[in-house]
Motif scaffolding. Sequence first.
Motif, PDB file in Angstrom:
ATOM      1  N   HIS A 127       0.810  -1.211   0.031  1.00  0.00           N
ATOM      2  CA  HIS A 127      -0.102  -0.058  -0.010  1.00  0.00           C
ATOM      3  C   HIS A 127       0.834   1.173  -0.126  1.00  0.00           C
ATOM      4  O   HIS A 127       0.459   2.329  -0.700  1.00  0.00           O
ATOM      5  N   THR A 128       1.938   1.279   0.573  1.00  0.00           N
ATOM      6  CA  THR A 128       2.928   2.368   0.763  1.00  0.00           C
ATOM      7  C   THR A 128       3.577   2.627  -0.602  1.00  0.00           C
ATOM      8  O   THR A 128       3.321   3.785  -1.258  1.00  0.00           O
ATOM      9  N   TYR A 129       3.978   1.512  -1.217  1.00  0.00           N
ATOM     10  CA  TYR A 129       4.855   1.769  -2.679  1.00  0.00           C
ATOM     11  C   TYR A 129       3.757   2.236  -3.650  1.00  0.00           C
ATOM     12  O   TYR A 129       4.032   3.241  -4.418  1.00  0.00           O
ATOM     13  N   ASN A 130       2.600   1.629  -3.518  1.00  0.00           N
ATOM     14  CA  ASN A 130       1.700   1.783  -4.519  1.00  0.00           C
ATOM     15  C   ASN A 130       0.890   3.328  -4.425  1.00  0.00           C
ATOM     16  O   ASN A 130       0.609   4.004  -5.307  1.00  0.00           O
ATOM     17  N   GLY A 131       0.981   3.803  -3.067  1.00  0.00           N
ATOM     18  CA  GLY A 131       0.692   4.967  -2.684  1.00  0.00           C
ATOM     19  C   GLY A 131       1.349   6.145  -3.324  1.00  0.00           C
ATOM     20  O   GLY A 131       1.062   6.839  -3.816  1.00  0.00           O
ATOM     21  N   ILE A 132       2.926   5.797  -3.303  1.00  0.00           N
ATOM     22  CA  ILE A 132       3.806   6.608  -3.878  1.00  0.00           C
ATOM     23  C   ILE A 132       3.702   6.571  -5.366  1.00  0.00           C
ATOM     24  O   ILE A 132       3.581   7.909  -6.015  1.00  0.00           O
ATOM     25  N   ARG A 133       3.395   5.732  -6.112  1.00  0.00           N
ATOM     26  CA  ARG A 133       2.758   5.486  -7.490  1.00  0.00           C
ATOM     27  C   ARG A 133       1.808   6.318  -7.630  1.00  0.00           C
ATOM     28  O   ARG A 133       1.638   7.016  -8.664  1.00  0.00           O
ATOM     29  N   HIS A 134       0.746   6.317  -6.952  1.00  0.00           N
ATOM     30  CA  HIS A 134      -0.574   7.099  -7.060  1.00  0.00           C
ATOM     31  C   HIS A 134      -0.153   8.653  -6.821  1.00  0.00           C
ATOM     32  O   HIS A 134      -0.800   9.378  -7.504  1.00  0.00           O
ATOM     33  N   LEU A 135       0.623   8.969  -5.950  1.00  0.00           N
ATOM     34  CA  LEU A 135       0.933  10.426  -5.641  1.00  0.00           C
ATOM     35  C   LEU A 135       1.663  10.898  -6.925  1.00  0.00           C
ATOM     36  O   LEU A 135       1.570  11.985  -7.326  1.00  0.00           O
ATOM     37  N   ALA A 136       2.420   9.993  -7.523  1.00  0.00           N
ATOM     38  CA  ALA A 136       3.231  10.579  -8.790  1.00  0.00           C
ATOM     39  C   ALA A 136       2.100  10.559  -9.855  1.00  0.00           C
ATOM     40  O   ALA A 136       2.126  11.526 -10.387  1.00  0.00           O
ATOM     41  N   TRP A 137       1.060   9.851  -9.857  1.00  0.00           N
ATOM     42  CA  TRP A 137       0.154  10.089 -10.974  1.00  0.00           C
ATOM     43  C   TRP A 137      -0.789  11.524 -10.724  1.00  0.00           C
ATOM     44  O   TRP A 137      -1.243  12.254 -11.423  1.00  0.00           O
ATOM     45  N   ASP A 138      -0.826  11.699  -9.179  1.00  0.00           N
ATOM     46  CA  ASP A 138      -1.689  12.942  -8.780  1.00  0.00           C
ATOM     47  C   ASP A 138      -1.006  14.076  -9.312  1.00  0.00           C
ATOM     48  O   ASP A 138      -1.503  15.188  -9.656  1.00  0.00           O
ATOM     49  N   ALA A 139       0.540  14.001  -9.281  1.00  0.00           N
ATOM     50  CA  ALA A 139       1.143  15.176  -9.867  1.00  0.00           C
ATOM     51  C   ALA A 139       1.421  15.097 -11.162  1.00  0.00           C
ATOM     52  O   ALA A 139       2.058  16.186 -11.909  1.00  0.00           O
ATOM     53  N   GLY A 140       0.626  14.206 -12.098  1.00  0.00           N
ATOM     54  CA  GLY A 140       0.636  14.229 -13.610  1.00  0.00           C
ATOM     55  C   GLY A 140       1.873  13.518 -14.200  1.00  0.00           C
ATOM     56  O   GLY A 140       1.959  13.785 -15.287  1.00  0.00           O
ATOM     57  N   LYS A 141       2.353  12.718 -13.367  1.00  0.00           N
ATOM     58  CA  LYS A 141       3.637  11.970 -14.085  1.00  0.00           C
ATOM     59  C   LYS A 141       3.259  10.517 -14.261  1.00  0.00           C
ATOM     60  O   LYS A 141       2.770   9.864 -13.428  1.00  0.00           O
ATOM     61  N   GLY A 142       3.855  10.029 -15.336  1.00  0.00           N
ATOM     62  CA  GLY A 142       3.837   8.473 -15.511  1.00  0.00           C
ATOM     63  C   GLY A 142       2.492   8.002 -15.877  1.00  0.00           C
ATOM     64  O   GLY A 142       2.008   6.683 -15.452  1.00  0.00           O
ATOM     65  N   PHE A 143       1.733   8.600 -16.820  1.00  0.00           N
ATOM     66  CA  PHE A 143       0.653   8.208 -17.622  1.00  0.00           C
ATOM     67  C   PHE A 143       0.642   7.267 -18.470  1.00  0.00           C
ATOM     68  O   PHE A 143      -0.358   6.733 -18.978  1.00  0.00           O
ATOM     69  N   LYS A 144       1.652   7.397 -19.369  1.00  0.00           N
ATOM     70  CA  LYS A 144       1.703   6.526 -20.476  1.00  0.00           C
ATOM     71  C   LYS A 144       1.779   5.123 -20.043  1.00  0.00           C
ATOM     72  O   LYS A 144       2.074   4.694 -19.015  1.00  0.00           O
ATOM     73  N   ILE A 145       1.221   4.041 -21.045  1.00  0.00           N
ATOM     74  CA  ILE A 145       0.905   2.832 -20.787  1.00  0.00           C
ATOM     75  C   ILE A 145       2.152   1.944 -20.247  1.00  0.00           C
ATOM     76  O   ILE A 145       2.255   1.293 -19.291  1.00  0.00           O
ATOM     77  N   PRO A 146       3.205   2.180 -21.081  1.00  0.00           N
ATOM     78  CA  PRO A 146       4.526   1.486 -20.750  1.00  0.00           C
ATOM     79  C   PRO A 146       4.834   1.894 -19.292  1.00  0.00           C
ATOM     80  O   PRO A 146       5.383   1.282 -18.585  1.00  0.00           O
ATOM     81  N   GLU A 147       4.977   3.428 -19.230  1.00  0.00           N
ATOM     82  CA  GLU A 147       5.161   3.667 -17.918  1.00  0.00           C
ATOM     83  C   GLU A 147       4.320   3.212 -16.631  1.00  0.00           C
ATOM     84  O   GLU A 147       4.928   2.825 -15.788  1.00  0.00           O
ATOM     85  N   VAL A 148       3.053   2.960 -17.033  1.00  0.00           N
ATOM     86  CA  VAL A 148       2.286   2.282 -15.844  1.00  0.00           C
ATOM     87  C   VAL A 148       2.681   0.853 -15.682  1.00  0.00           C
ATOM     88  O   VAL A 148       2.754   0.531 -14.383  1.00  0.00           O
TER      89      VAL A 148
END
Lengths: 169, 154
Positions: A127-148
């Motif tokens: 939950h912690t690591y995926n939460g960091i991943r979600h925070l990156a998405w909230d900042a608008g980064k990493g939305f391309k499918i290969p990046e996901v």
Amino acid sequence: MALLLRTVARQGLYSSRSQFGVLYRHAVPMGTTSNEEMDKFWAKNTRLNRPMSPHMTIYKWSVPMAMSISHRGTGIALSSGISAFALAALVLPESYPYYLDLIHSLTFGPQFLAFSKFALAFPVVYHTYNGIRHLAWDAGKGFKIPEVYRSGYVVLGLTVLTSIGLAAM
Amino acid sequence: MASLIRLSSVWQRGMRPVLLCHTQLSRGSACPRIGDVDYTEPAGRIHTASSSTGISASQHWTGERVMTLVLLGMAPAAYLCPGPVVDYSIAAALTMHGHWGIGQVLTDYVHGEVKIKLAKVGIFLLSTATFFGLCYFNYNDVGLCKAVVMLWQK
């Protein structure tokens, strides 16, 4: 808006001077909220008895889909666990070391202990690591499918390694 | 609306209808605005309409993200300098993070006006009891940091 423009243009054709009262007479309501639009949309669908397109039954499983559901699942589990712990602290008569010794006397050996530590650590770490991943998405980064997919595999790898490391402590 | 107001101001000056002469459209836009204050007030009132509550949804969203970052910082803080301050901070941060998370889950899955209200009241009561329980544990028992240490030592 088009109707309003057409009406005012027609007034302009007949006379070169136009009063502002024309706008009030033909103005349409422009203050509807998105919630009201959504309610009207669903009420119309219900009234017309429209069938719902298939979505949950035809989606193919994917890593981002499973990780999103797991993130929510681990969040619910952890929140429930914390609430249960807090309510137990309020209700149970003895102190924490007493119940810890009680649980410790029930275990069946070091393998079970290590597995229990892993089972406790895994949802927290995931939950912690995926939460960091979600925070990156909230900042608008990493939305391309290969990046996901790449960030998903990174989160899974880090989760397994960190959980093993914590269980080995 | 702004273009409509501009067209009306053009006509008030006695010019010919703009829609019939394409070459005058840009010139009409550049005309000085006389009596424009009366026209812009309704538009301004529409645009500056604020919600009845004090905090907007976007500010609440930002606050949730800040709380998440604070909660991320709690883990090294608990490891480096355990104590009552970190215990109570973790209790507050965990309770708020869980409250907003479960609230979002209820928003996604609970439908119906009455059910939503009941669910929100229920999650509020549960979060309040959770916070009181964690503070009670910090005050009368070993505290959250020491509890995790004792759990992991055994």
